[in-house]
Write an enzyme that holds these catalytic residues in place. Sequence first.
Site, PDB file in Angstrom:
ATOM      1  CB  CYS A 219     -17.316  -1.796 -12.379  1.00 29.46           C
ATOM      2  SG  CYS A 219     -16.740  -1.345 -10.740  1.00 29.46           S
TER       3      CYS A 219
ATOM      4  CG  HIS B  87     -16.270   1.530 -14.763  1.00 31.64           C
ATOM      5  ND1 HIS B  87     -17.113   2.070 -13.819  1.00 31.64           N
ATOM      6  CD2 HIS B  87     -15.366   0.769 -14.070  1.00 31.64           C
ATOM      7  CE1 HIS B  87     -16.732   1.668 -12.619  1.00 31.64           C
ATOM      8  NE2 HIS B  87     -15.677   0.886 -12.744  1.00 31.64           N
TER       9      HIS B  87
ATOM     10  CG  ASN C 173     -15.073   2.471  -9.358  1.00 34.89           C
ATOM     11  OD1 ASN C 173     -16.259   2.470  -9.691  1.00 34.89           O
ATOM     12  ND2 ASN C 173     -14.289   1.434  -9.555  1.00 34.89           N
TER      13      ASN C 173
HETATM   14  N1  ACO Z   1      -1.397   5.537  -0.860  1.00 30.32           N
HETATM   15  C1  ACO Z   1      -0.052   5.353  -0.896  1.00 30.32           C
HETATM   16  N2  ACO Z   1       0.495   4.192  -1.292  1.00 30.32           N
HETATM   17  C2  ACO Z   1      -0.325   3.199  -1.650  1.00 30.32           C
HETATM   18  C3  ACO Z   1      -1.732   3.331  -1.622  1.00 30.32           C
HETATM   19  C4  ACO Z   1      -2.252   4.565  -1.216  1.00 30.32           C
HETATM   20  N3  ACO Z   1      -3.583   4.803  -1.163  1.00 30.32           N
HETATM   21  N4  ACO Z   1      -2.295   2.176  -2.043  1.00 30.32           N
HETATM   22  C5  ACO Z   1      -1.289   1.347  -2.324  1.00 30.32           C
HETATM   23  N5  ACO Z   1      -0.092   1.949  -2.067  1.00 30.32           N
HETATM   24  C6  ACO Z   1       1.251   1.425  -2.254  1.00 30.32           C
HETATM   25  C7  ACO Z   1       1.292  -0.084  -2.238  1.00 30.32           C
HETATM   26  O1  ACO Z   1       1.367  -0.579  -0.933  1.00 30.32           O
HETATM   27  C8  ACO Z   1       2.534  -0.346  -3.047  1.00 30.32           C
HETATM   28  O2  ACO Z   1       3.649  -0.161  -2.217  1.00 30.32           O
HETATM   29  P1  ACO Z   1       4.932  -1.121  -2.341  1.00 30.32           P
HETATM   30  O3  ACO Z   1       5.465  -0.890  -3.736  1.00 30.32           O
HETATM   31  O4  ACO Z   1       5.837  -0.629  -1.267  1.00 30.32           O
HETATM   32  O5  ACO Z   1       4.427  -2.517  -2.150  1.00 30.32           O
HETATM   33  C9  ACO Z   1       2.556   0.765  -4.080  1.00 30.32           C
HETATM   34  O6  ACO Z   1       1.711   1.800  -3.537  1.00 30.32           O
HETATM   35  C10 ACO Z   1       2.039   0.353  -5.437  1.00 30.32           C
HETATM   36  O7  ACO Z   1       0.787  -0.336  -5.262  1.00 30.32           O
HETATM   37  P2  ACO Z   1       0.011  -0.935  -6.480  1.00 30.32           P
HETATM   38  O8  ACO Z   1      -1.179  -1.676  -5.969  1.00 30.32           O
HETATM   39  O9  ACO Z   1       0.968  -1.675  -7.360  1.00 30.32           O
HETATM   40  O10 ACO Z   1      -0.460   0.405  -7.236  1.00 30.32           O
HETATM   41  P3  ACO Z   1      -1.105   0.578  -8.630  1.00 30.32           P
HETATM   42  O11 ACO Z   1      -0.330   1.490  -9.440  1.00 30.32           O
HETATM   43  O12 ACO Z   1      -1.480  -0.754  -9.236  1.00 30.32           O
HETATM   44  O13 ACO Z   1      -2.471   1.329  -8.264  1.00 30.32           O
HETATM   45  C11 ACO Z   1      -4.816   0.808  -8.112  1.00 30.32           C
HETATM   46  C12 ACO Z   1      -3.444   0.695  -7.446  1.00 30.32           C
HETATM   47  C13 ACO Z   1      -5.187   2.271  -8.168  1.00 30.32           C
HETATM   48  C14 ACO Z   1      -5.827   0.037  -7.263  1.00 30.32           C
HETATM   49  C15 ACO Z   1      -4.765   0.229  -9.548  1.00 30.32           C
HETATM   50  O14 ACO Z   1      -4.135  -1.025  -9.521  1.00 30.32           O
HETATM   51  C16 ACO Z   1      -6.119   0.071 -10.202  1.00 30.32           C
HETATM   52  O15 ACO Z   1      -6.781   1.035 -10.531  1.00 30.32           O
HETATM   53  N6  ACO Z   1      -6.574  -1.189 -10.462  1.00 30.32           N
HETATM   54  C17 ACO Z   1      -7.784  -1.445 -11.236  1.00 30.32           C
HETATM   55  C18 ACO Z   1      -9.043  -1.157 -10.449  1.00 30.32           C
HETATM   56  C19 ACO Z   1     -10.266  -1.539 -11.277  1.00 30.32           C
HETATM   57  O16 ACO Z   1     -10.342  -1.275 -12.459  1.00 30.32           O
HETATM   58  N7  ACO Z   1     -11.229  -2.243 -10.666  1.00 30.32           N
HETATM   59  C20 ACO Z   1     -12.356  -2.762 -11.437  1.00 30.32           C
HETATM   60  C21 ACO Z   1     -13.601  -2.094 -11.129  1.00 30.32           C
HETATM   61  S1  ACO Z   1     -14.015  -2.125  -9.417  1.00 30.32           S
HETATM   62  C22 ACO Z   1     -15.387  -3.182  -9.227  1.00 30.32           C
HETATM   63  O17 ACO Z   1     -15.781  -3.908 -10.064  1.00 30.32           O
HETATM   64  C23 ACO Z   1     -16.092  -3.170  -7.860  1.00 30.32           C
END
Ligand code: ACO
Length: 335
Positions: free
Chosen positions: A116, A256, A286
């Site tokens: 990214c 980003h 994204n």
């Molecule tokens: N719908 C409903 N529930 C979901 C979903 C969904 N789509 N996805 C995950 N959950 C659930 C999980 O299973 C978890 O449930 P549990 O508590 O029962 O285990 C709960 O929601 C919380 O999941 P987390 O992964 O902790 O959620 P988080 O708040 O961290 O959000 C996210 C996830 C959006 C992916 C976030 O962590 C994020 O944005 N991370 C950074 C991404 C990023 O910056 N990437 C870099 C660039 S990408 C690249 O380089 C290609």
Amino acid sequence: MTKLRAAITAIQGYVPDFVLTNEILETMVDTSDEWITTRTGIKERRIQKGEGLATSDMAVEAVKGLLIKSGTKPEEVDLMICATVTPDMVYPATANIICDKAGIKNAFSYDLNAACSGFIYALVTGSQFIETGKYKKVIVVGADKMSSIVDYTDRQTCVIFGDGCGAVLLEPTTEETGIMDSILLSDGSGRIHLHQKAGGSLRPSSHETIDNKEHYIYQEGQAVFKFAVTRMADTAVEIMEKNNLKSEDIAWLVPHQANLRIIDATGKRMGLPREKVMINIQKFGNTTNGTIPLCLWEWENQLKKGDNIIIAAFGGGFTWGAIYLKWAYNSWQLL
Ligand code: ACO
């Protein structure tokens, strides 16, 4: 001797027509519009549909538009860099293919992979060829067909990514505009949290890798979030301090678009109100290398010559960084 700087002199974006909404995703995986919106800020994303279409087909739309808009002949382009994690093929480079499709014959061209952060890595790389006086017209493309590596049965990743791209033209200027400074960093130990397991030399494609779904994005969301939110904000603040810029000196932050919470945290650390932060994650999700040029393209008409802009990114690798850019033109100059 007068210092040459690399200025963005035109910008063009492209997104495919198909809109994948949160409501459609609700019918595909166990998720909800409420979860996606509150956790990421995303409402919809664009998907490239159709047989035989690849990243280069989106990129060429942006590049052709860029050439027309800037009055540049294809044969005048010296160099094209394409930042992508979804190349058309492992080789040749997607940049080679884009040049062929856009009729660009005299350029050398290559791809750059920094996940990214790829677009900012490519922008800084391209700017070196301008600053040294070697080249006069460099095109930097950020393009990704993320839908080609997303598992649409995995709710953790399929709600995040979309397809799209943008392209900028870099030209020399002796004015105090263009790319003024940059900080680019990486930490390869972060690869355990965000990668694609198979298809490379470590684990070539096989029936087993396909059965195991190893050709899709693997992301440990929370771990990546923690790094992204600190590194992106730290670097954005560092580049401001390095260039004696206060919050009130900044016209725009171009972050980003990975997660609205990361964007907000970065803007807050920089002391910027939301109105100064370019945000279109709700429409496009994204798009990896596409996010930053798509923002600049969408906001182009609001940009004024001399605007101080900070671009900040974080991505797989890990890779991250920030650019201090002084905008080089008023948009009506292109009309
Ligand atoms: N719908 C409903 N529930 C979901 C979903 C969904 N789509 N996805 C995950 N959950 C659930 C999980 O299973 C978890 O449930 P549990 O508590 O029962 O285990 C709960 O929601 C919380 O999941 P987390 O992964 O902790 O959620 P988080 O708040 O961290 O959000 C996210 C996830 C959006 C992916 C976030 O962590 C994020 O944005 N991370 C950074 C991404 C990023 O910056 N990437 C870099 C660039 S990408 C690249 O380089 C290609």
